[in-house]
Write a protein that holds these residues in place. Structure first.
Motif, PDB file in Angstrom:
ATOM      1  N   TYR A   1       0.912  -3.298  -4.344  1.00  8.25           N
ATOM      2  CA  TYR A   1       0.870  -1.938  -4.889  1.00  8.25           C
ATOM      3  C   TYR A   1      -0.525  -1.615  -5.415  1.00  8.25           C
ATOM      4  N   LEU A   2      -1.121  -2.579  -6.127  1.00  8.43           N
ATOM      5  CA  LEU A   2      -2.483  -2.385  -6.621  1.00  8.43           C
ATOM      6  C   LEU A   2      -3.459  -2.308  -5.454  1.00  8.43           C
ATOM      7  N   GLN A   3      -3.215  -3.086  -4.429  1.00  7.87           N
ATOM      8  CA  GLN A   3      -4.063  -3.076  -3.247  1.00  7.87           C
ATOM      9  C   GLN A   3      -4.087  -1.694  -2.586  1.00  7.87           C
ATOM     10  N   VAL A   4      -2.908  -1.105  -2.412  1.00 14.17           N
ATOM     11  CA  VAL A   4      -2.820   0.182  -1.720  1.00 14.17           C
ATOM     12  C   VAL A   4      -3.448   1.297  -2.552  1.00 14.17           C
ATOM     13  N   VAL A   5      -3.118   1.379  -3.824  1.00 14.13           N
ATOM     14  CA  VAL A   5      -3.579   2.506  -4.631  1.00 14.13           C
ATOM     15  C   VAL A   5      -5.081   2.446  -4.877  1.00 14.13           C
ATOM     16  N   THR A   6      -5.654   1.238  -4.972  1.00 15.95           N
ATOM     17  CA  THR A   6      -7.097   1.147  -5.189  1.00 15.95           C
ATOM     18  C   THR A   6      -7.890   1.344  -3.906  1.00 15.95           C
ATOM     19  N   GLU A   7      -7.308   0.973  -2.778  1.00 15.55           N
ATOM     20  CA  GLU A   7      -8.062   1.017  -1.529  1.00 15.55           C
ATOM     21  C   GLU A   7      -7.825   2.291  -0.723  1.00 15.55           C
ATOM     22  N   THR A   8      -6.704   2.964  -0.943  1.00 16.07           N
ATOM     23  CA  THR A   8      -6.425   4.202  -0.200  1.00 16.07           C
ATOM     24  C   THR A   8      -6.290   5.415  -1.115  1.00 16.07           C
ATOM     25  N   GLY A   9      -6.384   5.219  -2.417  1.00 15.11           N
ATOM     26  CA  GLY A   9      -6.275   6.329  -3.351  1.00 15.11           C
ATOM     27  C   GLY A   9      -4.830   6.674  -3.672  1.00 15.11           C
ATOM     28  N   ILE A  10      -4.659   7.575  -4.609  1.00 18.00           N
ATOM     29  CA  ILE A  10      -3.314   7.981  -5.025  1.00 18.00           C
ATOM     30  C   ILE A  10      -2.546   8.645  -3.889  1.00 18.00           C
ATOM     31  N   PRO A  11      -3.154   9.531  -3.080  1.00 21.89           N
ATOM     32  CA  PRO A  11      -2.398  10.105  -1.950  1.00 21.89           C
ATOM     33  C   PRO A  11      -1.907   9.036  -0.975  1.00 21.89           C
ATOM     34  N   GLY A  12      -2.748   8.053  -0.681  1.00 20.96           N
ATOM     35  CA  GLY A  12      -2.330   6.987   0.214  1.00 20.96           C
ATOM     36  C   GLY A  12      -1.175   6.183  -0.362  1.00 20.96           C
TER      37      GLY A  12
ATOM     38  N   VAL B   1       6.007  -3.256   6.703  1.00 24.97           N
ATOM     39  CA  VAL B   1       6.431  -1.874   6.451  1.00 24.97           C
ATOM     40  C   VAL B   1       6.711  -1.122   7.748  1.00 24.97           C
ATOM     41  N   PRO B   2       5.828  -1.163   8.756  1.00 27.59           N
ATOM     42  CA  PRO B   2       6.181  -0.497  10.018  1.00 27.59           C
ATOM     43  C   PRO B   2       7.465  -1.047  10.641  1.00 27.59           C
ATOM     44  N   THR B   3       7.662  -2.350  10.569  1.00 27.56           N
ATOM     45  CA  THR B   3       8.876  -2.936  11.145  1.00 27.56           C
ATOM     46  C   THR B   3      10.121  -2.454  10.409  1.00 27.56           C
ATOM     47  N   LEU B   4      10.064  -2.440   9.078  1.00 31.53           N
ATOM     48  CA  LEU B   4      11.203  -1.972   8.294  1.00 31.53           C
ATOM     49  C   LEU B   4      11.512  -0.501   8.580  1.00 31.53           C
ATOM     50  N   SER B   5      10.481   0.327   8.627  1.00 26.07           N
ATOM     51  CA  SER B   5      10.696   1.762   8.796  1.00 26.07           C
ATOM     52  C   SER B   5      11.236   2.083  10.186  1.00 26.07           C
ATOM     53  N   VAL B   6      10.672   1.472  11.224  1.00 26.97           N
ATOM     54  CA  VAL B   6      11.142   1.738  12.587  1.00 26.97           C
ATOM     55  C   VAL B   6      12.569   1.224  12.771  1.00 26.97           C
ATOM     56  N   THR B   7      12.849   0.048  12.221  1.00 23.52           N
ATOM     57  CA  THR B   7      14.200  -0.504  12.336  1.00 23.52           C
ATOM     58  C   THR B   7      15.214   0.360  11.603  1.00 23.52           C
TER      59      THR B   7
ATOM     60  N   TYR C   1       2.609   5.621   1.134  1.00 22.65           N
ATOM     61  CA  TYR C   1       3.147   4.254   1.242  1.00 22.65           C
ATOM     62  C   TYR C   1       4.497   4.155   0.533  1.00 22.65           C
ATOM     63  N   ALA C   2       4.575   4.719  -0.675  1.00 21.45           N
ATOM     64  CA  ALA C   2       5.833   4.700  -1.425  1.00 21.45           C
ATOM     65  C   ALA C   2       6.900   5.538  -0.729  1.00 21.45           C
ATOM     66  N   ALA C   3       6.493   6.652  -0.138  1.00 17.17           N
ATOM     67  CA  ALA C   3       7.458   7.510   0.547  1.00 17.17           C
ATOM     68  C   ALA C   3       8.106   6.786   1.724  1.00 17.17           C
ATOM     69  N   VAL C   4       7.337   5.986   2.440  1.00 12.38           N
ATOM     70  CA  VAL C   4       7.898   5.223   3.559  1.00 12.38           C
ATOM     71  C   VAL C   4       8.925   4.215   3.045  1.00 12.38           C
ATOM     72  N   LEU C   5       8.616   3.529   1.961  1.00 17.03           N
ATOM     73  CA  LEU C   5       9.543   2.550   1.404  1.00 17.03           C
ATOM     74  C   LEU C   5      10.826   3.225   0.911  1.00 17.03           C
ATOM     75  N   VAL C   6      10.673   4.375   0.270  1.00 12.73           N
ATOM     76  CA  VAL C   6      11.855   5.107  -0.201  1.00 12.73           C
ATOM     77  C   VAL C   6      12.697   5.571   0.977  1.00 12.73           C
ATOM     78  N   SER C   7      12.043   6.012   2.044  1.00 13.33           N
ATOM     79  CA  SER C   7      12.797   6.480   3.217  1.00 13.33           C
ATOM     80  C   SER C   7      13.580   5.346   3.858  1.00 13.33           C
ATOM     81  N   VAL C   8      13.015   4.141   3.874  1.00 12.96           N
ATOM     82  CA  VAL C   8      13.753   2.992   4.413  1.00 12.96           C
ATOM     83  C   VAL C   8      15.008   2.739   3.592  1.00 12.96           C
TER      84      VAL C   8
END
Length: 211
Positions: free
Chosen positions: A110-121, A181-187, A125-132
């Motif tokens: 979580y720290l990796q994503v928010v620091t490296e892709t910003g808050i929008p990124g 994450v891509p595997t979880l979301s597509v499945t 990322y969180a939206a994909v996890l919630v959708s799964v």
């Protein structure tokens, strides 16, 4: 994790049984852990003076990474520092603070994503996890009591368990850019489409021709 998920699927009597067996199993497992592992867990509720140096150093490093990560977020809230660039961003902050740079990864997805892709990124990322989670919950809701959909219900349960496992391990590991994450979301999407096909009522058959 498995016990927590099963907890919501069983009766009250089985919940009490699960609680007792789970508690005894957890106590037995904790007692057999190596001292170094138990010391790391103890950092959650004990002060540093009571713990081995290795455990306290590990806890201190993680806390420092969170502090540096929060500062990186404040400095780069929209775009982040770029994928895989957390170490460089943390080193810039260390130099600004007059400390020796250190090459450490965030050890937290979580720290990796928010620091490296910003808050929008991170929000994406969180939206994909919630959708799964929502997709698997939808499949479970509409197939749980359908005898001919047992395989679908079991697949949704296992996929949701995999998601929960990913969410927990993401607290200690940095694997946000791997294929999980891509595997979880597509499945999950494919599972929902399969459920829609199975649950769709059969079209009315044409009347038989007259004799």
């Amino acid at each position: 994790i498995l016990s927590a998920v099963v907890w919501f699927r069983v009766s009250l009597g089985k919940k009490l049984l699960l609680l007792g067996v789970g508690g005894l199993t957890a106590a037995a497992l904790f007692a057999t852990l190596p001292d170094t592992i138990r010391a790391r867990y103890a950092t959650l509720y004990k002060s540093g003076a009571e713990l081995p140096t290795e455990a306290t150093e590990s806890a201190a490093i993680r806390k420092e990474l969170v502090r540096v990560g929060l500062k990186v977020i404040l400095d780069h809230p929209l775009m982040g520092v770029g994928p895989g660039q957390f170490t460089l961003g943390a080193n810039d902050i260390a130099i600004e603070e007059g400390r020796r740079p250190y090459w450490r990864s965030p050890h937290n997805s979580y720290l990796q994503v928010v620091t490296e892709t910003g808050i929008p990124g991170f929000l994406l990322y969180a939206a994909v996890l919630v959708s799964v989670f929502r997709l698997t919950w939808w499949v479970s809701k509409y197939t749980r009591n359908q005898p001919h959909c047992a395989s679908l219900a079991n697949a949704a349960f296992c996929l949701r368990l995999a998601l929960i496992s990913y969410l927990v391990t993401s607290t200690f590991l940095q694997h946000a850019y791997m294929s999980f994450v891509p595997t979880l979301s597509v499945t999950a999407f494919g599972l929902r489409q399969w459920a829609l096909e199975v649950l769709r009522p059969d079209p009315a058959r044409p009347p038989a021709p007259a004799a």
